[in-house]
Scaffold this motif. Structure first.
Motif, PDB file in Angstrom:
ATOM      1  N   HIS A   2      -7.379  -6.667   9.378  1.00 50.39           N
ATOM      2  CA  HIS A   2      -7.085  -7.149   8.027  1.00 50.39           C
ATOM      3  C   HIS A   2      -8.379  -7.440   7.273  1.00 50.39           C
ATOM      4  O   HIS A   2      -9.438  -7.578   7.854  1.00 50.39           O
ATOM      5  CB  HIS A   2      -6.246  -8.437   8.090  1.00 50.39           C
ATOM      6  CG  HIS A   2      -4.896  -8.222   8.705  1.00 50.39           C
ATOM      7  ND1 HIS A   2      -4.149  -7.100   8.476  1.00 50.39           N
ATOM      8  CD2 HIS A   2      -4.165  -8.992   9.555  1.00 50.39           C
ATOM      9  CE1 HIS A   2      -3.011  -7.182   9.142  1.00 50.39           C
ATOM     10  NE2 HIS A   2      -2.994  -8.311   9.815  1.00 50.39           N
ATOM     11  N   SER A   3      -8.255  -7.527   5.959  1.00 54.99           N
ATOM     12  CA  SER A   3      -9.423  -7.860   5.138  1.00 54.99           C
ATOM     13  C   SER A   3      -9.764  -9.340   5.277  1.00 54.99           C
ATOM     14  O   SER A   3      -8.887 -10.193   5.338  1.00 54.99           O
ATOM     15  CB  SER A   3      -9.119  -7.553   3.667  1.00 54.99           C
ATOM     16  OG  SER A   3      -8.941  -6.169   3.488  1.00 54.99           O
ATOM     17  N   ASN A  21     -10.247  -2.270  -2.133  1.00 54.68           N
ATOM     18  CA  ASN A  21      -9.522  -1.271  -1.351  1.00 54.68           C
ATOM     19  C   ASN A  21      -8.728  -2.027  -0.288  1.00 54.68           C
ATOM     20  O   ASN A  21      -9.294  -2.534   0.680  1.00 54.68           O
ATOM     21  CB  ASN A  21     -10.528  -0.300  -0.712  1.00 54.68           C
ATOM     22  CG  ASN A  21      -9.852   0.893  -0.049  1.00 54.68           C
ATOM     23  OD1 ASN A  21      -8.633   1.014  -0.056  1.00 54.68           O
ATOM     24  ND2 ASN A  21     -10.648   1.778   0.519  1.00 54.68           N
ATOM     25  N   LYS A  22      -7.431  -2.115  -0.509  1.00 57.98           N
ATOM     26  CA  LYS A  22      -6.557  -2.861   0.406  1.00 57.98           C
ATOM     27  C   LYS A  22      -6.396  -2.110   1.722  1.00 57.98           C
ATOM     28  O   LYS A  22      -6.182  -0.904   1.730  1.00 57.98           O
ATOM     29  CB  LYS A  22      -5.193  -3.043  -0.278  1.00 57.98           C
ATOM     30  CG  LYS A  22      -4.090  -3.630   0.592  1.00 57.98           C
ATOM     31  CD  LYS A  22      -2.762  -3.520  -0.127  1.00 57.98           C
ATOM     32  CE  LYS A  22      -1.556  -3.832   0.696  1.00 57.98           C
ATOM     33  NZ  LYS A  22      -1.494  -3.389   2.069  1.00 57.98           N
ATOM     34  N   ARG A  23      -6.510  -2.828   2.802  1.00 56.97           N
ATOM     35  CA  ARG A  23      -6.247  -2.229   4.110  1.00 56.97           C
ATOM     36  C   ARG A  23      -4.755  -2.272   4.401  1.00 56.97           C
ATOM     37  O   ARG A  23      -4.062  -3.191   3.958  1.00 56.97           O
ATOM     38  CB  ARG A  23      -6.989  -3.012   5.207  1.00 56.97           C
ATOM     39  CG  ARG A  23      -8.508  -2.843   5.164  1.00 56.97           C
ATOM     40  CD  ARG A  23      -9.154  -3.697   6.255  1.00 56.97           C
ATOM     41  NE  ARG A  23     -10.542  -3.328   6.469  1.00 56.97           N
ATOM     42  CZ  ARG A  23     -11.573  -3.836   5.796  1.00 56.97           C
ATOM     43  NH1 ARG A  23     -11.359  -4.752   4.861  1.00 56.97           N
ATOM     44  NH2 ARG A  23     -12.807  -3.436   6.060  1.00 56.97           N
ATOM     45  N   PRO A  24      -4.249  -1.314   5.205  1.00 53.05           N
ATOM     46  CA  PRO A  24      -2.842  -1.406   5.606  1.00 53.05           C
ATOM     47  C   PRO A  24      -2.642  -2.718   6.370  1.00 53.05           C
ATOM     48  O   PRO A  24      -3.484  -3.100   7.169  1.00 53.05           O
ATOM     49  CB  PRO A  24      -2.654  -0.212   6.557  1.00 53.05           C
ATOM     50  CG  PRO A  24      -3.850   0.651   6.404  1.00 53.05           C
ATOM     51  CD  PRO A  24      -4.947  -0.183   5.842  1.00 53.05           C
ATOM     52  N   ASP A  26      -2.559  -5.702   4.956  1.00 55.05           N
ATOM     53  CA  ASP A  26      -2.859  -6.824   4.048  1.00 55.05           C
ATOM     54  C   ASP A  26      -1.640  -7.080   3.162  1.00 55.05           C
ATOM     55  O   ASP A  26      -1.044  -6.137   2.637  1.00 55.05           O
ATOM     56  CB  ASP A  26      -4.031  -6.476   3.115  1.00 55.05           C
ATOM     57  CG  ASP A  26      -5.380  -6.473   3.808  1.00 55.05           C
ATOM     58  OD1 ASP A  26      -5.483  -7.060   4.910  1.00 55.05           O
ATOM     59  OD2 ASP A  26      -6.336  -5.886   3.265  1.00 55.05           O
ATOM     60  N   THR A  68       0.900  -0.040   3.137  1.00 54.43           N
ATOM     61  CA  THR A  68       0.104   0.957   2.418  1.00 54.43           C
ATOM     62  C   THR A  68      -1.320   0.438   2.190  1.00 54.43           C
ATOM     63  O   THR A  68      -1.610  -0.739   2.387  1.00 54.43           O
ATOM     64  CB  THR A  68       0.718   1.302   1.053  1.00 54.43           C
ATOM     65  OG1 THR A  68       0.736   0.116   0.260  1.00 54.43           O
ATOM     66  CG2 THR A  68       2.123   1.806   1.165  1.00 54.43           C
ATOM     67  N   SER A  69      -2.188   1.344   1.749  1.00 54.42           N
ATOM     68  CA  SER A  69      -3.592   0.988   1.497  1.00 54.42           C
ATOM     69  C   SER A  69      -3.982   1.454   0.096  1.00 54.42           C
ATOM     70  O   SER A  69      -3.229   2.160  -0.564  1.00 54.42           O
ATOM     71  CB  SER A  69      -4.484   1.669   2.543  1.00 54.42           C
ATOM     72  OG  SER A  69      -4.225   3.063   2.560  1.00 54.42           O
ATOM     73  N   SER A 193       1.038   0.667  10.005  1.00 52.95           N
ATOM     74  CA  SER A 193       0.761   1.205   8.663  1.00 52.95           C
ATOM     75  C   SER A 193       1.694   2.383   8.374  1.00 52.95           C
ATOM     76  O   SER A 193       2.403   2.864   9.255  1.00 52.95           O
ATOM     77  CB  SER A 193      -0.688   1.702   8.591  1.00 52.95           C
ATOM     78  OG  SER A 193      -0.841   2.867   9.396  1.00 52.95           O
ATOM     79  N   HIS A 197      -1.437   6.016   0.422  1.00 59.65           N
ATOM     80  CA  HIS A 197      -2.698   5.410  -0.014  1.00 59.65           C
ATOM     81  C   HIS A 197      -2.830   5.521  -1.534  1.00 59.65           C
ATOM     82  O   HIS A 197      -2.682   6.618  -2.096  1.00 59.65           O
ATOM     83  CB  HIS A 197      -3.856   6.148   0.675  1.00 59.65           C
ATOM     84  CG  HIS A 197      -5.217   5.675   0.282  1.00 59.65           C
ATOM     85  ND1 HIS A 197      -5.725   4.457   0.687  1.00 59.65           N
ATOM     86  CD2 HIS A 197      -6.182   6.254  -0.486  1.00 59.65           C
ATOM     87  CE1 HIS A 197      -6.955   4.314   0.192  1.00 59.65           C
ATOM     88  NE2 HIS A 197      -7.252   5.383  -0.521  1.00 59.65           N
ATOM     89  N   PRO A 219      -7.977   4.900   4.778  1.00 62.05           N
ATOM     90  CA  PRO A 219      -8.406   4.285   6.039  1.00 62.05           C
ATOM     91  C   PRO A 219      -8.985   5.338   6.992  1.00 62.05           C
ATOM     92  O   PRO A 219      -8.724   6.535   6.842  1.00 62.05           O
ATOM     93  CB  PRO A 219      -7.101   3.708   6.611  1.00 62.05           C
ATOM     94  CG  PRO A 219      -6.200   3.554   5.439  1.00 62.05           C
ATOM     95  CD  PRO A 219      -6.555   4.645   4.486  1.00 62.05           C
TER      96      PRO A 219
END
Length: 228
Positions: A2-3, A21-24, A26, A68-69, A193, A197, A219
């Protein structure tokens, strides 16, 4: 992964907005899981970087589903928040997504129009060809970008922003997204995930009025890496 404030992928920042940039995995805002939301992570990052005592203002402009990311915008002032909210609700932004699917789409490119009906208990949206009670019209455009060894990479341009819109509409044409059990893919991804994206977002800066275009790299995994 996670971020956190130390590994946050910041794509753009100024006094008015910050784009990450959101990580899966988060979550944008807090939910019943109690996991640290991205909103709070970005606040921590700002507080530390700019040495801000007290509460940091940060406004949520739009959301991405947890698995999603990609590109997520937060507003750093109330003025920017009001203007960004208006832009998003009036569809004055351009959102481009990448999705990896197992089955080839029926056409190389197409426009999909469905009526989505949300089931809150299941947290799922069902796509109907014709309007049904309590449904909302959903429109997206897709094109096939690349054939991978076992999958297909689609680029999606969203015209409307409905609950689970891309996931539901692609599933309706037999193109469930990799890892998306909820919408018909046969197995989950090991990290929970899905291969969807938010690749690029184009919008007018809420204060400076210039157009900005922000891209986020997908990712790092074998399937996404094959898309580059």
């Amino acid at each position: 992964m996670h971020s956190t404030k130390d590994n946050l992928q910041v794509l753009f920042e100024d006094n008015h907005l910050i784009v990450v940039n959101k990580r899966p995995g988060d979550i944008i805002q807090g939910d019943k899981t109690g996991d640290a939301p991205l909103l709070e992570v970005v606040k921590e990052y700002i507080a530390e970087k700019y040495n801000k005592p007290g509460a940091v203002f940060l406004g949520v402009v739009h959301r991405l589903d947890r698995p999603t990311s990609g590109v997520v915008v937060f507003a750093r002032t109330s003025k920017a928040l009001a203007r960004l909210n208006k832009m998003f609700s009036e569809r004055e932004t351009e959102k481009i997504y990448w999705a990896i699917v197992k089955n080839p789409p029926p056409k190389l490119e197409d426009t999909l129009t469905h009526f989505l009906k949300r089931n809150s208990k299941q947290n799922k949206s069902y796509a109907h060809i014709k309007e049904v009670p309590d449904s909302k019209k959903a429109i997206l455009h897709y094109k096939l970008l690349k054939k991978l060894d076992n999958y297909y990479l689609l680029e999606i341009t969203l015209e409307t922003g409905r609950h689970h819109q891309i996931r539901s509409q692609l599933s309706a044409i037999g193109c469930a997204i990799k890892g998306d059990l909820k919408y018909g893919f046969d197995r989950s991804n090991s990290d929970g995930s899905i291969h969807l994206h938010a690749k690029r977002l184009t919008l007018t800066h809420p204060v400076q009025k210039e157009e900005i275009c922000i891209e986020a790299t997908p990712p790092v995994d074998a399937v996404w890496n094959a898309c580059n």
